[in-house]
Design a protein around this motif. Structure first.
Motif, short mmCIF file in Angstrom:
data_model
loop_
_atom_site.label_atom_id
_atom_site.label_comp_id
_atom_site.label_asym_id
_atom_site.label_seq_id
_atom_site.Cartn_x
_atom_site.Cartn_y
_atom_site.Cartn_z
N ILE A 195 0.85 -1.19 0.00
CA ILE A 195 0.00 0.00 0.00
C ILE A 195 0.89 1.25 0.00
N GLY A 196 0.31 2.37 -0.32
CA GLY A 196 1.06 3.63 -0.30
C GLY A 196 0.47 4.61 -1.29
N PHE A 197 0.90 5.84 -1.18
CA PHE A 197 0.36 6.90 -2.03
C PHE A 197 0.69 6.62 -3.51
N MET A 198 -0.02 7.29 -4.41
CA MET A 198 0.32 7.22 -5.85
C MET A 198 1.80 7.58 -5.99
N GLY A 199 2.50 6.85 -6.82
CA GLY A 199 3.91 7.18 -7.06
C GLY A 199 4.86 6.74 -5.96
N VAL A 223 7.05 -15.47 -6.82
CA VAL A 223 5.61 -15.60 -6.56
C VAL A 223 4.89 -14.62 -7.49
N PRO A 224 3.66 -14.95 -7.88
CA PRO A 224 2.95 -14.06 -8.81
C PRO A 224 2.58 -12.71 -8.18
N VAL A 225 2.50 -11.69 -9.02
CA VAL A 225 2.10 -10.37 -8.55
C VAL A 225 0.85 -9.93 -9.30
N GLU A 226 -0.05 -9.26 -8.59
CA GLU A 226 -1.26 -8.69 -9.21
C GLU A 226 -1.39 -7.24 -8.78
N ASP A 227 -1.87 -6.42 -9.70
CA ASP A 227 -2.10 -5.01 -9.39
C ASP A 227 -3.61 -4.78 -9.46
N THR A 228 -4.21 -4.34 -8.37
CA THR A 228 -5.68 -4.26 -8.35
C THR A 228 -6.22 -3.25 -9.36
N ASP A 229 -5.49 -2.15 -9.59
CA ASP A 229 -5.94 -1.18 -10.61
C ASP A 229 -6.01 -1.84 -11.98
N LYS A 230 -4.98 -2.66 -12.28
CA LYS A 230 -4.96 -3.32 -13.59
C LYS A 230 -6.07 -4.36 -13.70
N SER A 234 -0.32 -5.31 -5.38
CA SER A 234 -0.18 -3.86 -5.19
C SER A 234 -1.57 -3.28 -5.40
N VAL A 235 -1.97 -2.38 -4.51
CA VAL A 235 -3.33 -1.82 -4.58
C VAL A 235 -3.28 -0.32 -4.84
N GLY A 236 -4.38 0.24 -5.26
CA GLY A 236 -4.45 1.67 -5.56
C GLY A 236 -4.16 2.51 -4.30
N GLY A 237 -3.64 3.71 -4.53
CA GLY A 237 -3.25 4.58 -3.42
C GLY A 237 -4.40 4.94 -2.47
N GLY A 238 -5.65 4.90 -2.97
CA GLY A 238 -6.77 5.30 -2.14
C GLY A 238 -7.47 4.13 -1.46
N THR A 239 -7.02 2.91 -1.72
CA THR A 239 -7.71 1.72 -1.20
C THR A 239 -7.88 1.74 0.33
N PRO A 240 -6.84 2.10 1.12
CA PRO A 240 -7.02 2.01 2.57
C PRO A 240 -7.92 3.09 3.17
N LEU A 290 -6.42 -10.06 3.89
CA LEU A 290 -5.76 -10.57 2.69
C LEU A 290 -4.32 -11.01 2.96
N GLY A 291 -3.62 -10.35 3.88
CA GLY A 291 -2.25 -10.78 4.17
C GLY A 291 -1.45 -9.74 4.92
N ARG A 292 -0.09 -9.87 4.84
CA ARG A 292 0.80 -8.91 5.51
C ARG A 292 0.82 -7.62 4.70
N VAL A 293 0.60 -6.51 5.36
CA VAL A 293 0.48 -5.23 4.67
C VAL A 293 1.78 -4.41 4.83
N VAL A 294 2.38 -4.08 3.70
CA VAL A 294 3.60 -3.28 3.70
C VAL A 294 3.28 -1.89 3.15
N TYR A 295 3.55 -0.87 3.96
CA TYR A 295 3.26 0.51 3.56
C TYR A 295 4.54 1.17 3.06
N LEU A 296 4.54 1.57 1.79
CA LEU A 296 5.68 2.29 1.22
C LEU A 296 5.43 3.77 1.42
N ARG A 297 6.08 4.34 2.44
CA ARG A 297 5.86 5.76 2.76
C ARG A 297 6.79 6.62 1.92
N VAL A 298 6.28 7.76 1.47
CA VAL A 298 7.04 8.60 0.55
C VAL A 298 6.69 10.06 0.82
N SER A 299 7.59 10.99 0.45
CA SER A 299 7.29 12.41 0.69
C SER A 299 6.48 12.99 -0.47
#
Ligand code: S3P
Length: 172
Positions: free
Chosen positions: A10-14, A30-37, A80-86, A98-107
């Motif tokens: 999870i995390g903001f756009m970009g 392991v396979p990856v899926e992007d919910t927006d896609k 990977s989920v959209g930035g607004g999902t949470p 769904l599983g372990r949630v990793v937040y990619l924090r960014v400025s």
């Protein structure tokens, strides 16, 4: 990443969710899926078109339905989920299920630099994208932190460091 467990980015756009997801998928095999896609494929139109034709609320509904479908499955996947999902409280519960949630924090400044020429994020097509990024990020800060199991400050970590940290933390 533990066997049988999903990993959710999870995390903001970009913030790098899609890139990190693809690289982790190679590294961990392991396979990856992007919910927006997944939403775009199902709808047969882009996120921009969905927002323009039916509005943000309609998109949020699709996002929530997809998430509840995914949360009912088990498996070892990276999402990977959209930035607004949470932002929706129901989604926070679904993400944790769904599983372990990793937040990619960014400025906000990094997001702005990465996305200033991007036209695929409808929420940032405005007069003052940096102001909008700052405002949305502030509004969402608690939501992101509330559902994160692991937080990574991506401005201070290079790609290899990010991948290493996620790999180590999700083994625990
Ligand atoms: C959004 C983020 C986008 C996409 C949509 C709305 C948001 O996903 O879901 O444009 O509200 O932050 P990315 O985070 O992958 O850009």
């Amino acid at each position: 990443m533990r066997k049988g467990q999903n990993l959710i980015l999870i995390g903001f756009m970009g913030s790098g969710k899609t890139t990190v997801g693809v690289k982790l998928s190679y590294r961990l095999q392991v396979p990856v899926e992007d919910t927006d896609k997944l939403i775009e494929r199902r709808e047969g139109r882009s996120i921009n078109e969905i927002f323009a034709d039916d509005g943000e609320e309609y998109f949020r509904q699709l996002e929530m339905e997809l998430l509840s479908e995914l949360a009912g499955k088990n498996g070892s996947r990276i999402y990977s989920v959209g930035g607004g999902t949470p932002v929706r409280v129901e989604n926070r519960t679904l993400l944790k299920r769904l599983g372990r949630v990793v937040y990619l924090r960014v400025s906000p400044e990094t997001v702005y630099e990465r996305l200033k020429n991007d036209s695929t994020r409808p929420l940032l097509q405005c007069q003052d994208p940096l102001g909008r990024i700052r405002q949305l990020m502030e509004e969402r800060r608690e939501a992101y932190e509330a559902c994160a199991d692991i937080i990574i400050d991506t401005d201070e970590t290079d790609m290899d460091g990010i991948l290493k940290k996620i790999t180590e933390e999700t083994e625990k």
